[in-house]
Design a protein around this motif. Structure first.
Motif, PDB file in Angstrom:
ATOM      1  N   LEU A 255     -13.035 -19.155  42.939  1.00  0.00           N
ATOM      2  CA  LEU A 255     -12.310 -20.120  42.314  1.00  0.00           C
ATOM      3  C   LEU A 255     -10.872 -19.849  42.417  1.00  0.00           C
ATOM      4  O   LEU A 255      -9.954 -20.742  42.574  1.00  0.00           O
ATOM      5  N   THR A 256     -10.440 -18.587  42.435  1.00  0.00           N
ATOM      6  CA  THR A 256      -9.024 -18.280  42.652  1.00  0.00           C
ATOM      7  C   THR A 256      -8.593 -18.685  44.108  1.00  0.00           C
ATOM      8  O   THR A 256      -7.634 -19.288  44.108  1.00  0.00           O
ATOM      9  N   TRP A 257      -9.500 -18.339  45.038  1.00  0.00           N
ATOM     10  CA  TRP A 257      -9.077 -18.670  46.391  1.00  0.00           C
ATOM     11  C   TRP A 257      -8.988 -20.457  46.453  1.00  0.00           C
ATOM     12  O   TRP A 257      -7.887 -20.601  47.163  1.00  0.00           O
ATOM     13  N   ALA A 258      -9.725 -21.123  45.712  1.00  0.00           N
ATOM     14  CA  ALA A 258      -9.684 -22.441  45.998  1.00  0.00           C
ATOM     15  C   ALA A 258      -8.268 -22.876  45.211  1.00  0.00           C
ATOM     16  O   ALA A 258      -7.503 -23.775  45.735  1.00  0.00           O
ATOM     17  N   LEU A 259      -8.009 -22.232  44.200  1.00  0.00           N
ATOM     18  CA  LEU A 259      -6.680 -22.681  43.479  1.00  0.00           C
ATOM     19  C   LEU A 259      -5.384 -22.356  44.431  1.00  0.00           C
ATOM     20  O   LEU A 259      -4.410 -23.113  44.384  1.00  0.00           O
ATOM     21  N   THR A 260      -5.566 -21.338  45.164  1.00  0.00           N
ATOM     22  CA  THR A 260      -4.471 -20.734  46.025  1.00  0.00           C
ATOM     23  C   THR A 260      -4.052 -21.892  47.150  1.00  0.00           C
ATOM     24  O   THR A 260      -3.279 -21.893  47.892  1.00  0.00           O
ATOM     25  N   ARG A 261      -5.242 -22.830  47.363  1.00  0.00           N
ATOM     26  CA  ARG A 261      -5.169 -23.808  48.489  1.00  0.00           C
ATOM     27  C   ARG A 261      -4.581 -24.977  47.914  1.00  0.00           C
ATOM     28  O   ARG A 261      -4.198 -25.816  48.760  1.00  0.00           O
ATOM     29  N   GLN A 262      -4.513 -25.083  46.650  1.00  0.00           N
ATOM     30  CA  GLN A 262      -3.949 -26.330  46.045  1.00  0.00           C
ATOM     31  C   GLN A 262      -2.263 -26.260  46.020  1.00  0.00           C
ATOM     32  O   GLN A 262      -1.615 -25.568  46.277  1.00  0.00           O
ATOM     33  N   ALA A 263      -1.612 -27.336  45.864  1.00  0.00           N
ATOM     34  CA  ALA A 263       0.066 -27.258  45.725  1.00  0.00           C
ATOM     35  C   ALA A 263       0.343 -26.548  44.550  1.00  0.00           C
ATOM     36  O   ALA A 263      -0.240 -26.843  43.458  1.00  0.00           O
ATOM     37  N   VAL A 264       1.590 -25.707  44.656  1.00  0.00           N
ATOM     38  CA  VAL A 264       1.810 -24.632  43.893  1.00  0.00           C
ATOM     39  C   VAL A 264       2.270 -25.482  42.749  1.00  0.00           C
ATOM     40  O   VAL A 264       2.166 -25.223  41.462  1.00  0.00           O
ATOM     41  N   SER A 265       2.842 -26.894  42.759  1.00  0.00           N
ATOM     42  CA  SER A 265       3.528 -27.481  41.655  1.00  0.00           C
ATOM     43  C   SER A 265       2.307 -28.005  40.797  1.00  0.00           C
ATOM     44  O   SER A 265       2.805 -28.374  39.725  1.00  0.00           O
ATOM     45  N   MET A 266       1.280 -28.137  41.168  1.00  0.00           N
ATOM     46  CA  MET A 266       0.219 -28.296  40.361  1.00  0.00           C
ATOM     47  C   MET A 266      -0.505 -27.173  39.743  1.00  0.00           C
ATOM     48  O   MET A 266      -0.834 -27.458  38.478  1.00  0.00           O
ATOM     49  N   THR A 267      -0.691 -26.213  40.596  1.00  0.00           N
ATOM     50  CA  THR A 267      -1.512 -24.824  39.808  1.00  0.00           C
ATOM     51  C   THR A 267      -0.652 -24.242  38.845  1.00  0.00           C
ATOM     52  O   THR A 267      -1.006 -23.504  37.837  1.00  0.00           O
ATOM     53  N   LEU A 268       0.724 -23.860  39.417  1.00  0.00           N
ATOM     54  CA  LEU A 268       1.574 -22.965  38.649  1.00  0.00           C
ATOM     55  C   LEU A 268       1.749 -23.351  37.110  1.00  0.00           C
ATOM     56  O   LEU A 268       1.497 -22.460  36.203  1.00  0.00           O
ATOM     57  N   PRO A 269       2.297 -24.523  36.523  1.00  0.00           N
ATOM     58  CA  PRO A 269       2.175 -24.890  35.335  1.00  0.00           C
ATOM     59  C   PRO A 269       0.846 -24.707  34.603  1.00  0.00           C
ATOM     60  O   PRO A 269       0.824 -24.373  33.283  1.00  0.00           O
ATOM     61  N   ALA A 270      -0.138 -25.121  35.190  1.00  0.00           N
ATOM     62  CA  ALA A 270      -1.780 -25.050  34.451  1.00  0.00           C
ATOM     63  C   ALA A 270      -1.936 -23.786  34.502  1.00  0.00           C
ATOM     64  O   ALA A 270      -2.434 -23.420  33.018  1.00  0.00           O
ATOM     65  N   LEU A 271      -1.635 -22.733  35.310  1.00  0.00           N
ATOM     66  CA  LEU A 271      -2.065 -21.252  35.127  1.00  0.00           C
ATOM     67  C   LEU A 271      -0.970 -20.467  34.209  1.00  0.00           C
ATOM     68  O   LEU A 271      -1.368 -19.974  33.151  1.00  0.00           O
ATOM     69  N   VAL A 272       0.204 -21.097  34.049  1.00  0.00           N
ATOM     70  CA  VAL A 272       1.087 -20.384  33.089  1.00  0.00           C
ATOM     71  C   VAL A 272       0.495 -20.796  31.656  1.00  0.00           C
ATOM     72  O   VAL A 272       0.434 -19.949  30.593  1.00  0.00           O
ATOM     73  N   ARG A 273       0.356 -21.928  31.367  1.00  0.00           N
ATOM     74  CA  ARG A 273      -0.418 -22.472  30.136  1.00  0.00           C
ATOM     75  C   ARG A 273      -1.523 -21.728  29.862  1.00  0.00           C
ATOM     76  O   ARG A 273      -1.927 -21.294  28.580  1.00  0.00           O
ATOM     77  N   GLU A 274      -2.511 -21.421  30.723  1.00  0.00           N
ATOM     78  CA  GLU A 274      -3.559 -20.587  30.364  1.00  0.00           C
ATOM     79  C   GLU A 274      -3.377 -19.279  30.093  1.00  0.00           C
ATOM     80  O   GLU A 274      -4.162 -18.635  29.283  1.00  0.00           O
ATOM     81  N   LEU A 275      -2.263 -18.689  30.254  1.00  0.00           N
ATOM     82  CA  LEU A 275      -2.028 -17.304  29.693  1.00  0.00           C
ATOM     83  C   LEU A 275      -1.740 -17.115  28.323  1.00  0.00           C
ATOM     84  O   LEU A 275      -1.948 -16.186  27.791  1.00  0.00           O
ATOM     85  N   ARG A 276      -1.819 -18.651  27.735  1.00  0.00           N
ATOM     86  CA  ARG A 276      -1.782 -18.429  26.122  1.00  0.00           C
ATOM     87  C   ARG A 276      -3.104 -18.616  25.573  1.00  0.00           C
ATOM     88  O   ARG A 276      -3.202 -18.839  24.495  1.00  0.00           O
ATOM     89  N   SER A 277      -4.000 -18.660  26.355  1.00  0.00           N
ATOM     90  CA  SER A 277      -5.504 -18.993  25.867  1.00  0.00           C
ATOM     91  C   SER A 277      -5.914 -17.758  25.042  1.00  0.00           C
ATOM     92  O   SER A 277      -5.329 -16.735  25.127  1.00  0.00           O
ATOM     93  N   GLU A 278      -6.872 -18.218  24.070  1.00  0.00           N
ATOM     94  CA  GLU A 278      -7.273 -17.153  23.223  1.00  0.00           C
ATOM     95  C   GLU A 278      -8.506 -16.399  23.962  1.00  0.00           C
ATOM     96  O   GLU A 278      -8.861 -15.383  23.415  1.00  0.00           O
ATOM     97  N   ARG A 279      -9.023 -16.886  25.073  1.00  0.00           N
ATOM     98  CA  ARG A 279     -10.001 -16.202  25.520  1.00  0.00           C
ATOM     99  C   ARG A 279      -9.749 -15.207  26.773  1.00  0.00           C
ATOM    100  O   ARG A 279      -8.623 -15.571  27.514  1.00  0.00           O
TER     101      ARG A 279
END
Length: 223
Positions: free
Chosen positions: A60-84
């Motif tokens: 899954l991580t590898w698949a994300l590295t294949r996507q456009a950074v402009s799409m993945t970066l904001p979404a991953l940064v938001r995930e850093l605030r997850s309670e999980r």
């Protein structure tokens, strides 16, 4: 016609990520990574947070590295605030693999000292990859504040992160070797040894450091 096929493939891959069989989820993640599609980014990140199988998470991580950074970066940064915890850990791991330093401001002191060892370890690794030039000494000081933490594997992860920063860690380690907590001082001494000799085994280094700390304290008590 091509667009319709891409839409069908994307839908099938997204459905595959939900399958109860890990082999199917793995193939689905491979498919998304092979043919990147921005519509799959959110689903990939969502699956990272709950996927129980290591090899599937890694794909899954590898698949994300294949996507456009402009799409993945904001979404991953938001995930850093997850309670999980797994969501935070996997997002940090993915950011370290992408390696875009725009993510650096999101690597907070709170993440570097996260109560969950796996999250903290992922944060240490990501920080070493993403730290901007000139910020290494400050990062070394923050990481040194975690010396003595956790079990052997956690301590090894921290030592490796510190050693990866190079000679800038020397002042922080030197200060930590005099800490009143023997776990902290022993960990600092072991990390010093790994910095001098990267091929030294951590088990040997930590046991040697423990003996050095114990002998030093015995000598002080005998004075």
């Amino acid at each position: 016609m091509t667009t319709m096929k891409q839409d069908t493939d994307a839908r099938q891959a997204l459905q595959g990520l939900e399958d109860s069989r890990s082999s199917v989820r793995l193939r689905a993640a491979l498919a998304v990574g092979t043919t990147p599609d921005p519509r799959c980014v959110d689903k990939l990140i969502e699956r990272c947070a709950i996927e129980p199988e290591f090899f599937v998470r890694d794909t899954l991580t590898w698949a994300l590295t294949r996507q456009a950074v402009s799409m993945t970066l904001p979404a991953l940064v938001r995930e850093l605030r997850s309670e999980r915890a797994q969501a935070r850990s996997q997002a940090l791991h993915t950011l370290s693999k992408i390696g875009d330093r725009q993510a650096w401001p999101a690597i907070t002191r709170e993440l570097l000292a996260d109560a969950d060892d796996e999250v903290a370890r992922s944060a240490w690794r990501a920080a070493v990859v993403l730290v901007p030039d000139g910020e290494e000494p400050a990062l070394a000081a923050v990481l040194a504040g975690q010396l003595g933490r956790g079990e052997r594997q956690t301590q090894l992860s921290l030592s490796r992160a510190l050693v990866a920063l190079g000679e800038v860690i020397v002042p922080a380690l030197r200060a930590a070797t005099t800490a009143p907590d023997p776990r902290v001082s022993a960990h600092a001494l072991a990390t010093q040894r790994l910095l001098r000799d990267p091929d030294a085994g951590f088990e040997f280094a930590i046991e040697e450091a423990k003996r050095a700390v114990a002998l030093g304290r015995s000598g002080q008590e005998g004075q």
